[in-house]
Design a protein around this motif. Structure first.
Motif, PDB file in Angstrom:
ATOM      1  N   PRO A 142       0.835  -1.209   0.000  1.00  0.00           N
ATOM      2  CA  PRO A 142       0.000   0.000   0.000  1.00  0.00           C
ATOM      3  C   PRO A 142       0.868   1.258   0.000  1.00  0.00           C
ATOM      4  CG  PRO A 142      -0.306  -1.277   2.035  1.00  0.00           C
ATOM      5  CD  PRO A 142       0.689  -1.990   1.191  1.00  0.00           C
ATOM      6  N   LYS A 143       0.396   2.283  -0.696  1.00  0.00           N
ATOM      7  CA  LYS A 143       1.138   3.536  -0.766  1.00  0.00           C
ATOM      8  C   LYS A 143       1.016   4.256   0.572  1.00  0.00           C
ATOM      9  CE  LYS A 143       1.286   4.218  -5.623  1.00  0.00           C
ATOM     10  NZ  LYS A 143       2.277   3.263  -5.909  1.00  0.00           N
ATOM     11  N   LYS A 144       2.132   4.834   0.999  1.00  0.00           N
ATOM     12  CA  LYS A 144       2.158   5.566   2.261  1.00  0.00           C
ATOM     13  C   LYS A 144       1.861   7.032   1.963  1.00  0.00           C
ATOM     14  CE  LYS A 144       4.588   6.086   6.473  1.00  0.00           C
ATOM     15  NZ  LYS A 144       5.288   5.335   7.449  1.00  0.00           N
ATOM     16  N   THR A 145       0.967   7.606   2.740  1.00  0.00           N
ATOM     17  CA  THR A 145       0.685   9.023   2.568  1.00  0.00           C
ATOM     18  C   THR A 145       1.415   9.804   3.659  1.00  0.00           C
ATOM     19  OG1 THR A 145      -1.327   8.784   3.866  1.00  0.00           O
ATOM     20  CG2 THR A 145      -1.569   8.693   1.481  1.00  0.00           C
ATOM     21  N   VAL A 146       2.000  10.905   3.258  1.00  0.00           N
ATOM     22  CA  VAL A 146       2.800  11.716   4.165  1.00  0.00           C
ATOM     23  C   VAL A 146       2.321  13.156   4.045  1.00  0.00           C
ATOM     24  CG1 VAL A 146       5.139  12.512   4.692  1.00  0.00           C
ATOM     25  CG2 VAL A 146       4.777  10.189   3.886  1.00  0.00           C
ATOM     26  N   ASN A 147       2.281  13.839   5.168  1.00  0.00           N
ATOM     27  CA  ASN A 147       1.889  15.237   5.203  1.00  0.00           C
ATOM     28  C   ASN A 147       3.029  16.079   4.631  1.00  0.00           C
ATOM     29  OD1 ASN A 147       1.351  17.893   5.907  1.00  0.00           O
ATOM     30  ND2 ASN A 147       0.391  17.322   7.861  1.00  0.00           N
ATOM     31  N   ILE A 148       2.816  16.689   3.476  1.00  0.00           N
ATOM     32  CA  ILE A 148       3.854  17.463   2.792  1.00  0.00           C
ATOM     33  C   ILE A 148       4.272  18.680   3.613  1.00  0.00           C
ATOM     34  CG2 ILE A 148       2.252  18.825   1.393  1.00  0.00           C
ATOM     35  CD1 ILE A 148       5.546  17.423   0.110  1.00  0.00           C
ATOM     36  N   HIS A 152       8.094  19.840   4.827  1.00  0.00           N
ATOM     37  CA  HIS A 152       8.660  21.181   4.639  1.00  0.00           C
ATOM     38  C   HIS A 152       9.041  21.807   5.977  1.00  0.00           C
ATOM     39  CE1 HIS A 152       8.332  21.446   0.343  1.00  0.00           C
ATOM     40  NE2 HIS A 152       7.066  21.064   0.384  1.00  0.00           N
ATOM     41  N   GLU A 153       8.246  21.597   7.004  1.00  0.00           N
ATOM     42  CA  GLU A 153       8.556  22.128   8.335  1.00  0.00           C
ATOM     43  C   GLU A 153       9.846  21.517   8.865  1.00  0.00           C
ATOM     44  OE1 GLU A 153       8.708  24.157  11.745  1.00  0.00           O
ATOM     45  OE2 GLU A 153       7.388  24.604  10.064  1.00  0.00           O
ATOM     46  N   MET A 154       9.995  20.203   8.721  1.00  0.00           N
ATOM     47  CA  MET A 154      11.207  19.516   9.184  1.00  0.00           C
ATOM     48  C   MET A 154      12.431  20.012   8.409  1.00  0.00           C
ATOM     49  SD  MET A 154       9.620  15.701   9.604  1.00  0.00           S
ATOM     50  CE  MET A 154      10.861  14.888  10.594  1.00  0.00           C
ATOM     51  N   LYS A 155      12.217  20.274   7.108  1.00  0.00           N
ATOM     52  CA  LYS A 155      13.301  20.782   6.272  1.00  0.00           C
ATOM     53  C   LYS A 155      13.720  22.175   6.738  1.00  0.00           C
ATOM     54  CE  LYS A 155      14.561  21.245   1.455  1.00  0.00           C
ATOM     55  NZ  LYS A 155      14.114  21.335   0.093  1.00  0.00           N
ATOM     56  N   ARG A 156      12.727  23.040   7.098  1.00  0.00           N
ATOM     57  CA  ARG A 156      13.022  24.387   7.610  1.00  0.00           C
ATOM     58  C   ARG A 156      13.779  24.323   8.933  1.00  0.00           C
ATOM     59  NH1 ARG A 156       8.078  25.603   5.118  1.00  0.00           N
ATOM     60  NH2 ARG A 156       6.862  25.055   6.959  1.00  0.00           N
ATOM     61  N   GLN A 157      13.539  23.248   9.692  1.00  0.00           N
ATOM     62  CA  GLN A 157      14.227  23.072  10.975  1.00  0.00           C
ATOM     63  C   GLN A 157      15.683  22.641  10.770  1.00  0.00           C
ATOM     64  OE1 GLN A 157      11.881  20.200  13.119  1.00  0.00           O
ATOM     65  NE2 GLN A 157      10.155  21.607  13.397  1.00  0.00           N
ATOM     66  N   GLY A 158      16.052  22.394   9.521  1.00  0.00           N
ATOM     67  CA  GLY A 158      17.442  22.061   9.214  1.00  0.00           C
ATOM     68  C   GLY A 158      17.739  20.568   9.209  1.00  0.00           C
ATOM     69  N   ALA A 173      13.897   8.149  -1.511  1.00  0.00           N
ATOM     70  CA  ALA A 173      13.305   8.410  -2.837  1.00  0.00           C
ATOM     71  C   ALA A 173      11.894   8.980  -2.673  1.00  0.00           C
ATOM     72  CB  ALA A 173      13.275   7.128  -3.658  1.00  0.00           C
ATOM     73  N   THR A 174      11.145   8.457  -1.714  1.00  0.00           N
ATOM     74  CA  THR A 174       9.793   8.968  -1.446  1.00  0.00           C
ATOM     75  C   THR A 174       9.877  10.412  -0.966  1.00  0.00           C
ATOM     76  OG1 THR A 174       9.062   6.748  -0.863  1.00  0.00           O
ATOM     77  CG2 THR A 174       7.666   8.569  -0.121  1.00  0.00           C
ATOM     78  N   TYR A 175      10.832  10.690  -0.080  1.00  0.00           N
ATOM     79  CA  TYR A 175      11.049  12.062   0.409  1.00  0.00           C
ATOM     80  C   TYR A 175      11.263  13.010  -0.777  1.00  0.00           C
ATOM     81  CZ  TYR A 175      13.790  16.065   1.979  1.00  0.00           C
ATOM     82  OH  TYR A 175      14.270  17.329   2.159  1.00  0.00           O
ATOM     83  N   TYR A 176      12.190  12.650  -1.667  1.00  0.00           N
ATOM     84  CA  TYR A 176      12.499  13.522  -2.805  1.00  0.00           C
ATOM     85  C   TYR A 176      11.303  13.667  -3.749  1.00  0.00           C
ATOM     86  CZ  TYR A 176      17.367  13.765  -1.376  1.00  0.00           C
ATOM     87  OH  TYR A 176      18.516  14.010  -0.680  1.00  0.00           O
ATOM     88  N   ARG A 177      10.522  12.625  -3.884  1.00  0.00           N
ATOM     89  CA  ARG A 177       9.335  12.700  -4.727  1.00  0.00           C
ATOM     90  C   ARG A 177       8.342  13.725  -4.148  1.00  0.00           C
ATOM     91  NH1 ARG A 177       8.275   7.626  -4.994  1.00  0.00           N
ATOM     92  NH2 ARG A 177       6.653   7.532  -3.428  1.00  0.00           N
ATOM     93  N   TYR A 178       8.167  13.715  -2.818  1.00  0.00           N
ATOM     94  CA  TYR A 178       7.269  14.685  -2.174  1.00  0.00           C
ATOM     95  C   TYR A 178       7.802  16.107  -2.295  1.00  0.00           C
ATOM     96  CZ  TYR A 178       3.898  11.507  -0.061  1.00  0.00           C
ATOM     97  OH  TYR A 178       2.874  10.615   0.134  1.00  0.00           O
TER      98      TYR A 178
END
Length: 181
Positions: A142-148, A152-158, A173-178
């Motif tokens: 099953p495909k995993k759904t992730v809150n985009i 982005h918030e985690m990315k802003r946190q560095g 790969a899933t991260y980069y796709r999102y």
């Protein structure tokens, strides 16, 4: 003169417990890989270990034969030339020395039946998959759904891509796709 056993299952999560159950051996070679795989290092190790006068016991033909009759006969002939006796428990076959024409014939027939059985299993599996698809069933993981926004918030946190992927239990790969979306 050693009594050797070879056991094989197709995947690492399967167990060899039912093979040669209750029998004792001087040495047991145990492998976890598909028979259709050309590289079977434990089988090769077993063949190299065997010496004249040894006996090799295998649960059934399908544990060692990849391509039916020719493969089975070649294995038995190779071991016979080495002076090794070989026994296939499930089929009730034991070979000591040179094979007779009748033994070759029976071995060939049984190996061909084992190969046919494997092919029938694959055929039924393909048919089952086609039926399931025609009924609209989704197959696979099953495909995993992730809150985009969370990404982005985690990315802003560095946090790094690896840290984010690990924390969200997704692949990089899933991260980069999102992130692309």
């Amino acid at each position: 003169m050693a009594n050797i056993a070879y056991k094989r299952v197709s995947s690492s999560d399967q167990k060899t417990d039912r093979q040669l159950d209750g029998m004792t051996f001087d040495k047991v070679f145990e492998e976890h890989c598909s028979a259709k795989t050309i590289s079977r290092p434990v089988w090769d190790e077993c063949l190299n270990y065997l010496r004249e006068g040894d006996s090799l016991t295998i649960h059934s033909l399908d544990r060692v034969c990849r391509s039916g009759a020719g493969d089975a006969v070649a294995i038995v002939e190779r071991l016979s030339e080495k002076g090794v006796s070989i026994e296939f428990i499930k089929e009730g076959l034991k070979f000591n020395g040179v094979m007779t024409a009748a033994q070759k014939g029976v071995l060939g027939i049984l190996a061909s039946i084992a190969q046919m059985e494997r092919e029938l299993i694959r055929e039924r599996q393909r048919e089952g998959i086609e039926v399931a698809r025609s009924k609209g069933k989704t197959l696979g993981r099953p495909k995993k759904t992730v809150n985009i926004e969370l990404i982005h918030e985690m990315k802003r946190q560095g946090k790094s891509a690896t840290e984010i992927a690990k924390e969200l239990k997704i692949g990089r790969a899933t991260y980069y796709r999102y992130i692309k979306e």
